[in-house]
Design a protein around this motif. Structure first.
Motif, short mmCIF file in Angstrom:
data_model
loop_
_atom_site.label_atom_id
_atom_site.label_comp_id
_atom_site.label_asym_id
_atom_site.label_seq_id
_atom_site.Cartn_x
_atom_site.Cartn_y
_atom_site.Cartn_z
N LEU A 54 -0.10 -19.11 -8.91
CA LEU A 54 -1.11 -18.84 -7.88
C LEU A 54 -2.42 -19.58 -8.10
N ASP A 55 -2.96 -19.57 -9.31
CA ASP A 55 -4.25 -20.21 -9.54
C ASP A 55 -4.15 -21.73 -9.36
N VAL A 56 -3.02 -22.32 -9.76
CA VAL A 56 -2.83 -23.76 -9.57
C VAL A 56 -2.62 -24.07 -8.10
N ALA A 57 -1.83 -23.24 -7.42
CA ALA A 57 -1.56 -23.45 -5.99
C ALA A 57 -2.84 -23.39 -5.18
N ARG A 58 -3.72 -22.46 -5.53
CA ARG A 58 -4.99 -22.32 -4.80
C ARG A 58 -5.82 -23.60 -4.90
N THR A 59 -5.98 -24.11 -6.10
CA THR A 59 -6.79 -25.31 -6.31
C THR A 59 -6.11 -26.55 -5.70
N ALA A 60 -4.82 -26.69 -5.96
CA ALA A 60 -4.10 -27.87 -5.47
C ALA A 60 -4.03 -27.90 -3.96
N SER A 61 -3.85 -26.74 -3.32
CA SER A 61 -3.75 -26.73 -1.86
C SER A 61 -5.08 -27.06 -1.20
N VAL A 62 -6.18 -26.61 -1.79
CA VAL A 62 -7.50 -26.97 -1.25
C VAL A 62 -7.72 -28.48 -1.39
N ALA A 63 -7.33 -29.04 -2.54
CA ALA A 63 -7.46 -30.49 -2.73
C ALA A 63 -6.60 -31.26 -1.74
N LEU A 64 -5.40 -30.75 -1.46
CA LEU A 64 -4.52 -31.40 -0.49
C LEU A 64 -5.12 -31.36 0.91
N GLY B 39 0.81 -1.23 0.00
CA GLY B 39 0.00 0.00 0.00
C GLY B 39 0.84 1.27 0.00
N LEU B 40 2.00 1.22 0.65
CA LEU B 40 2.88 2.40 0.70
C LEU B 40 3.80 2.48 -0.51
N GLY B 41 3.77 1.45 -1.36
CA GLY B 41 4.62 1.45 -2.55
C GLY B 41 6.05 1.00 -2.27
N ILE B 42 6.31 0.50 -1.08
CA ILE B 42 7.65 0.01 -0.74
C ILE B 42 7.91 -1.30 -1.45
N TRP B 43 6.86 -2.07 -1.58
CA TRP B 43 6.97 -3.41 -2.16
C TRP B 43 5.88 -3.53 -3.21
N GLY B 44 6.23 -3.87 -4.42
CA GLY B 44 5.26 -3.85 -5.50
C GLY B 44 4.54 -5.15 -5.76
N ASP B 45 4.95 -6.24 -5.16
CA ASP B 45 4.39 -7.56 -5.49
C ASP B 45 3.44 -8.05 -4.41
N GLU B 46 2.14 -7.89 -4.65
CA GLU B 46 1.14 -8.35 -3.68
C GLU B 46 1.03 -9.87 -3.65
N ASP B 47 1.34 -10.52 -4.78
CA ASP B 47 1.30 -11.98 -4.83
C ASP B 47 2.31 -12.62 -3.89
N LEU B 48 3.44 -11.96 -3.72
CA LEU B 48 4.47 -12.49 -2.82
C LEU B 48 3.97 -12.49 -1.37
N ALA B 49 3.22 -11.47 -1.01
CA ALA B 49 2.66 -11.41 0.34
C ALA B 49 1.68 -12.56 0.55
N ARG B 50 0.86 -12.84 -0.44
CA ARG B 50 -0.09 -13.95 -0.33
C ARG B 50 0.63 -15.28 -0.24
N ARG B 51 1.65 -15.45 -1.07
CA ARG B 51 2.44 -16.69 -1.03
C ARG B 51 3.07 -16.88 0.35
N GLY B 52 3.64 -15.81 0.87
CA GLY B 52 4.27 -15.89 2.20
C GLY B 52 3.30 -16.30 3.28
N THR B 53 2.10 -15.75 3.23
CA THR B 53 1.07 -16.10 4.21
C THR B 53 0.69 -17.57 4.10
N MET B 54 0.53 -18.05 2.89
CA MET B 54 0.14 -19.45 2.70
C MET B 54 1.26 -20.41 3.10
N VAL B 55 2.51 -20.03 2.86
CA VAL B 55 3.63 -20.85 3.30
C VAL B 55 3.64 -20.93 4.82
N LEU B 56 3.40 -19.80 5.49
CA LEU B 56 3.31 -19.82 6.96
C LEU B 56 2.16 -20.70 7.44
N PHE B 57 1.05 -20.67 6.72
CA PHE B 57 -0.09 -21.52 7.07
C PHE B 57 0.30 -22.99 6.97
#
Length: 198
Positions: free
Chosen positions: A165-175, A92-110
């Protein structure tokens, strides 16, 4: 004495993460008021975690193993939420431009949360004398459930690290669904063996 100090440090760490997370949620709300429902949900979650932490008291020793598990869960959830909110704020502050990386990081922590929880499962066995069924079957179930969670968590984390991302979303739910099915099947088998003993 050492156990009490450890419990207090876990509680202090959890409180610190909840305070930081609350500040990050408020700052995100200020920057993106159109997503107020998401920031409000995060704040409600922090309040619930604070209530759970308060319930454990200043010392986990007084309430036993359950209090320590609650404190550990609050620390992990607080860490997960703080990292997620921090990444969203950086985008949001423009420090980091990749929002997908934040989502990936959260899911890895999960996924790592599943590994952590699965690893702890067999170590927190119910006392065998209090069981009303075959203790060997209960221990086997707890070990299987623990291994299932560990492997499921590792697979989940790896999917979010490596797949699109789209494959990870589907595959992780199936897992997750397949892991839950394995554990549910074992619960049914354990209950049937319990009924046969009664």
């Amino acid at each position: 004495m050492m156990k009490v100090a450890r419990g207090n440090s876990a509680q202090r760490g959890a409180v610190l993460l909840l305070v930081i997370g609350t500040l990050l949620a408020a700052w995100n709300w200020y920057l993106k008021p159109e997503r107020a429902w998401a920031w409000a949900a995060a704040l409600v979650l922090f309040v619930c975690m604070l209530i759970a932490l308060r319930w454990t008291g200043s010392s986990a020793e007084g309430r036993g193993n359950a209090a320590r598990e609650i404190q550990n869960a609050v620390v992990f959830a607080g860490l997960m939420m703080t990292i997620t909110l921090g990444a969203k704020l950086a985008v949001g502050l423009g420090i980091w431009g990749d929002e997908d990386l934040a989502r990936r990081g959260t899911m890895v922590l999960f996924g790592l949360f599943f590994v952590f929880t699965g690893n702890a499962m067999p170590k927190t066995l119910t006392p065998l004398a209090s069981l009303r069924c075959d203790p060997a079957k209960v221990q086997a179930f707890q070990r299987l459930a623990g291994w299932t969670w560990v492997l499921m968590g590792l697979g989940y984390a790896m999917m979010w690290l490596l797949l699109p991302l789209d494959v990870a979303r589907t595959a992780s739910v199936a897992l997750l669904a397949s892991g839950a099915l394995v554990i549910a099947t074992q619960v049914v088998r354990l209950r049937r063996s319990r009924q046969n003993l009664a």
